[in-house]
Scaffold this motif. Structure first.
Motif, PDB file in Angstrom:
ATOM      1  N   VAL A 122      62.532  69.597  89.955  1.00  0.00           N
ATOM      2  CA  VAL A 122      62.084  68.420  91.165  1.00  0.00           C
ATOM      3  C   VAL A 122      63.685  67.896  90.559  1.00  0.00           C
ATOM      4  CG1 VAL A 122      61.852  65.827  90.113  1.00  0.00           C
ATOM      5  CG2 VAL A 122      59.806  67.605  90.419  1.00  0.00           C
ATOM      6  N   TRP A 123      63.814  67.385  92.431  1.00  0.00           N
ATOM      7  CA  TRP A 123      65.541  66.587  92.356  1.00  0.00           C
ATOM      8  C   TRP A 123      65.298  65.313  91.539  1.00  0.00           C
ATOM      9  CZ3 TRP A 123      68.942  69.349  94.928  1.00  0.00           C
ATOM     10  CH2 TRP A 123      68.647  70.366  95.464  1.00  0.00           C
ATOM     11  N   HIS A 124      67.069  65.454  91.105  1.00  0.00           N
ATOM     12  CA  HIS A 124      67.066  63.879  89.843  1.00  0.00           C
ATOM     13  C   HIS A 124      68.252  63.074  89.967  1.00  0.00           C
ATOM     14  CE1 HIS A 124      68.243  66.786  86.475  1.00  0.00           C
ATOM     15  NE2 HIS A 124      67.189  67.032  87.266  1.00  0.00           N
ATOM     16  N   GLY A 125      68.613  62.182  89.123  1.00  0.00           N
ATOM     17  CA  GLY A 125      69.403  61.657  89.401  1.00  0.00           C
ATOM     18  C   GLY A 125      70.196  61.662  88.211  1.00  0.00           C
ATOM     19  N   VAL A 126      71.532  61.491  87.929  1.00  0.00           N
ATOM     20  CA  VAL A 126      72.017  62.007  86.237  1.00  0.00           C
ATOM     21  C   VAL A 126      71.623  61.088  85.408  1.00  0.00           C
ATOM     22  CG1 VAL A 126      74.310  63.393  87.850  1.00  0.00           C
ATOM     23  CG2 VAL A 126      73.739  60.542  86.824  1.00  0.00           C
ATOM     24  N   LEU A 127      71.493  61.507  83.946  1.00  0.00           N
ATOM     25  CA  LEU A 127      71.297  60.867  83.029  1.00  0.00           C
ATOM     26  C   LEU A 127      71.792  59.279  83.335  1.00  0.00           C
ATOM     27  CD1 LEU A 127      70.000  61.141  80.293  1.00  0.00           C
ATOM     28  CD2 LEU A 127      71.412  62.049  79.283  1.00  0.00           C
ATOM     29  N   ALA A 128      71.490  58.110  83.072  1.00  0.00           N
ATOM     30  CA  ALA A 128      71.703  56.825  83.192  1.00  0.00           C
ATOM     31  C   ALA A 128      71.426  55.986  82.517  1.00  0.00           C
ATOM     32  CB  ALA A 128      71.759  56.582  84.491  1.00  0.00           C
ATOM     33  N   PRO A 129      71.790  55.551  81.165  1.00  0.00           N
ATOM     34  CA  PRO A 129      71.530  54.626  80.225  1.00  0.00           C
ATOM     35  C   PRO A 129      72.001  53.180  81.220  1.00  0.00           C
ATOM     36  CG  PRO A 129      73.465  55.840  79.611  1.00  0.00           C
ATOM     37  CD  PRO A 129      72.417  56.622  80.518  1.00  0.00           C
ATOM     38  N   ILE A 130      71.290  52.162  81.201  1.00  0.00           N
ATOM     39  CA  ILE A 130      71.450  51.088  80.799  1.00  0.00           C
ATOM     40  C   ILE A 130      72.124  49.789  80.323  1.00  0.00           C
ATOM     41  CG2 ILE A 130      70.660  49.200  82.530  1.00  0.00           C
ATOM     42  CD1 ILE A 130      70.373  51.434  84.124  1.00  0.00           C
ATOM     43  N   GLU A 131      73.017  49.715  81.035  1.00  0.00           N
ATOM     44  CA  GLU A 131      74.341  48.109  80.366  1.00  0.00           C
ATOM     45  C   GLU A 131      74.746  49.009  79.347  1.00  0.00           C
ATOM     46  OE1 GLU A 131      74.167  45.410  81.964  1.00  0.00           O
ATOM     47  OE2 GLU A 131      72.712  46.141  83.101  1.00  0.00           O
ATOM     48  N   GLN A 132      74.563  50.106  78.293  1.00  0.00           N
ATOM     49  CA  GLN A 132      74.721  50.657  77.158  1.00  0.00           C
ATOM     50  C   GLN A 132      74.604  52.316  76.671  1.00  0.00           C
ATOM     51  OE1 GLN A 132      73.605  48.425  73.854  1.00  0.00           O
ATOM     52  NE2 GLN A 132      71.717  48.733  74.077  1.00  0.00           N
ATOM     53  N   PRO A 133      76.020  52.507  76.041  1.00  0.00           N
ATOM     54  CA  PRO A 133      75.941  53.752  76.094  1.00  0.00           C
ATOM     55  C   PRO A 133      74.530  54.431  75.136  1.00  0.00           C
ATOM     56  CG  PRO A 133      78.089  53.312  75.217  1.00  0.00           C
ATOM     57  CD  PRO A 133      77.292  52.136  75.616  1.00  0.00           C
ATOM     58  N   GLY A 134      74.224  55.427  75.605  1.00  0.00           N
ATOM     59  CA  GLY A 134      72.953  56.308  74.935  1.00  0.00           C
ATOM     60  C   GLY A 134      73.067  57.713  74.230  1.00  0.00           C
ATOM     61  N   GLN A 135      72.092  57.832  73.330  1.00  0.00           N
ATOM     62  CA  GLN A 135      72.848  59.477  73.117  1.00  0.00           C
ATOM     63  C   GLN A 135      70.677  60.005  73.611  1.00  0.00           C
ATOM     64  OE1 GLN A 135      72.662  60.650  68.676  1.00  0.00           O
ATOM     65  NE2 GLN A 135      74.579  61.140  69.432  1.00  0.00           N
ATOM     66  N   PHE A 136      70.425  61.294  73.508  1.00  0.00           N
ATOM     67  CA  PHE A 136      69.339  61.787  73.771  1.00  0.00           C
ATOM     68  C   PHE A 136      69.171  63.011  73.662  1.00  0.00           C
ATOM     69  CE2 PHE A 136      71.025  58.839  77.138  1.00  0.00           C
ATOM     70  CZ  PHE A 136      69.550  57.839  77.188  1.00  0.00           C
ATOM     71  N   ILE A 137      67.892  63.546  73.088  1.00  0.00           N
ATOM     72  CA  ILE A 137      67.772  64.502  73.137  1.00  0.00           C
ATOM     73  C   ILE A 137      67.646  65.146  74.274  1.00  0.00           C
ATOM     74  CG2 ILE A 137      66.129  66.266  71.692  1.00  0.00           C
ATOM     75  CD1 ILE A 137      65.798  64.491  69.474  1.00  0.00           C
ATOM     76  N   VAL A 138      67.477  66.390  74.613  1.00  0.00           N
ATOM     77  CA  VAL A 138      67.778  67.104  75.723  1.00  0.00           C
ATOM     78  C   VAL A 138      66.817  68.123  75.480  1.00  0.00           C
ATOM     79  CG1 VAL A 138      68.220  67.503  78.291  1.00  0.00           C
ATOM     80  CG2 VAL A 138      68.843  65.215  77.199  1.00  0.00           C
ATOM     81  N   VAL A 139      65.428  68.736  76.114  1.00  0.00           N
ATOM     82  CA  VAL A 139      64.659  70.494  76.028  1.00  0.00           C
ATOM     83  C   VAL A 139      65.178  70.750  77.033  1.00  0.00           C
ATOM     84  CG1 VAL A 139      62.787  71.068  75.606  1.00  0.00           C
ATOM     85  CG2 VAL A 139      63.432  69.352  73.676  1.00  0.00           C
ATOM     86  N   ASP A 140      65.201  71.669  77.379  1.00  0.00           N
ATOM     87  CA  ASP A 140      65.442  72.620  78.298  1.00  0.00           C
ATOM     88  C   ASP A 140      65.362  74.032  78.368  1.00  0.00           C
ATOM     89  OD1 ASP A 140      68.198  72.232  77.868  1.00  0.00           O
ATOM     90  OD2 ASP A 140      69.115  71.222  79.830  1.00  0.00           O
ATOM     91  N   ARG A 141      65.404  74.974  79.565  1.00  0.00           N
ATOM     92  CA  ARG A 141      65.914  76.121  79.576  1.00  0.00           C
ATOM     93  C   ARG A 141      67.264  76.098  79.044  1.00  0.00           C
ATOM     94  NH1 ARG A 141      67.376  80.154  83.250  1.00  0.00           N
ATOM     95  NH2 ARG A 141      66.331  82.079  83.474  1.00  0.00           N
ATOM     96  N   ILE A 142      67.008  77.143  78.622  1.00  0.00           N
ATOM     97  CA  ILE A 142      68.651  78.146  78.181  1.00  0.00           C
ATOM     98  C   ILE A 142      67.890  79.688  78.525  1.00  0.00           C
ATOM     99  CG2 ILE A 142      70.112  79.232  76.031  1.00  0.00           C
ATOM    100  CD1 ILE A 142      69.592  75.605  76.937  1.00  0.00           C
ATOM    101  N   GLY A 143      69.167  79.819  79.269  1.00  0.00           N
ATOM    102  CA  GLY A 143      68.546  81.786  79.782  1.00  0.00           C
ATOM    103  C   GLY A 143      70.107  81.969  80.821  1.00  0.00           C
ATOM    104  N   ASP A 144      69.890  83.323  81.174  1.00  0.00           N
ATOM    105  CA  ASP A 144      70.906  83.435  82.399  1.00  0.00           C
ATOM    106  C   ASP A 144      70.213  83.272  83.768  1.00  0.00           C
ATOM    107  OD1 ASP A 144      71.550  85.451  80.503  1.00  0.00           O
ATOM    108  OD2 ASP A 144      70.580  87.058  80.835  1.00  0.00           O
ATOM    109  N   GLY A 145      71.299  82.978  84.754  1.00  0.00           N
ATOM    110  CA  GLY A 145      71.550  82.408  86.064  1.00  0.00           C
ATOM    111  C   GLY A 145      71.692  81.414  86.357  1.00  0.00           C
ATOM    112  N   ALA A 146      71.938  80.519  87.436  1.00  0.00           N
ATOM    113  CA  ALA A 146      72.137  79.501  87.320  1.00  0.00           C
ATOM    114  C   ALA A 146      70.954  78.312  87.603  1.00  0.00           C
ATOM    115  CB  ALA A 146      72.901  78.929  89.185  1.00  0.00           C
ATOM    116  N   ASN A 147      70.591  77.417  87.043  1.00  0.00           N
ATOM    117  CA  ASN A 147      69.692  77.012  87.099  1.00  0.00           C
ATOM    118  C   ASN A 147      70.041  75.616  87.265  1.00  0.00           C
ATOM    119  OD1 ASN A 147      67.167  75.832  86.789  1.00  0.00           O
ATOM    120  ND2 ASN A 147      67.145  75.772  84.005  1.00  0.00           N
TER     121      ASN A 147
END
Length: 163
Positions: A122-147
């Motif tokens: 899915v095409w998506h924009g960059v991580l963008a918290p609004i008005e103040q900085p934010g910290q996020f847990i990100v769960v994604d694929r770790i592995g070989d190849g350009a993802n």
């Protein structure tokens, strides 16, 4: 020519073609830990292809409106979930795919207690918290190849307001 986008509320129904809104609705599926914890089970369509799940912590700088979207990205080999650690709303920009080109951009604004899972590809924009900085847990694929694939717009989009 710059195109304007208005935001809309982040709802499960509106976001379904792009991924999952992860939030608590109703009662837990199961009561565990000697009755002291309710489990809301399997809330996202996680997909790691031939990789494995990884958990990372992202520190993101604040974004403001109007917000310029000059690039979107996608991850062809796995899904990507964003879980805010802080109660900061985030702007979520997504797009449909038309022969490898992002089209029909949509902009959503999350509410406290909402997280998202972006489906594979899915095409998506960059991580963008609004008005103040934010910290996020990100769960994604770790592995070989350009993802990661990026698409830069000749004419950027501008997200103009909060819904």
């Amino acid at each position: 020519m710059t195109e304007l986008l208005s935001t809309q509320p982040l709802t499960s129904a509106a976001f379904a073609p792009y991924g999952d809104v992860i939030e608590v609705e109703g009662t837990p599926d199961k009561i565990i830990n000697q009755g002291m914890c309710g489990r809301h089970h399997d809330l996202a369509r996680m997909d790691f292809g031939d990789g494995q799940a990884g958990i990372s912590l992202f520190d993101a700088k604040a974004r403001q409106f109007p917000h310029v979207v000059d690039m979107v990205e996608r991850h062809p080999d796995g899904s990507q979930a964003f879980v805010p650690v802080s109660k900061v709303p985030m702007l979520v920009v997504v797009a449909d795919d038309q022969d490898g080109t992002p089209v029909n951009l949509k902009a959503f604004v999350s509410q406290p207690g909402q997280s998202i899972n972006l489906l594979r590809g899915v095409w998506h924009g960059v991580l963008a918290p609004i008005e103040q900085p934010g910290q996020f847990i990100v769960v994604d694929r770790i592995g070989d190849g350009a993802n990661l694939e990026e698409y830069w717009f000749d004419d950027p989009y501008v997200v103009e307001s909060i819904a």
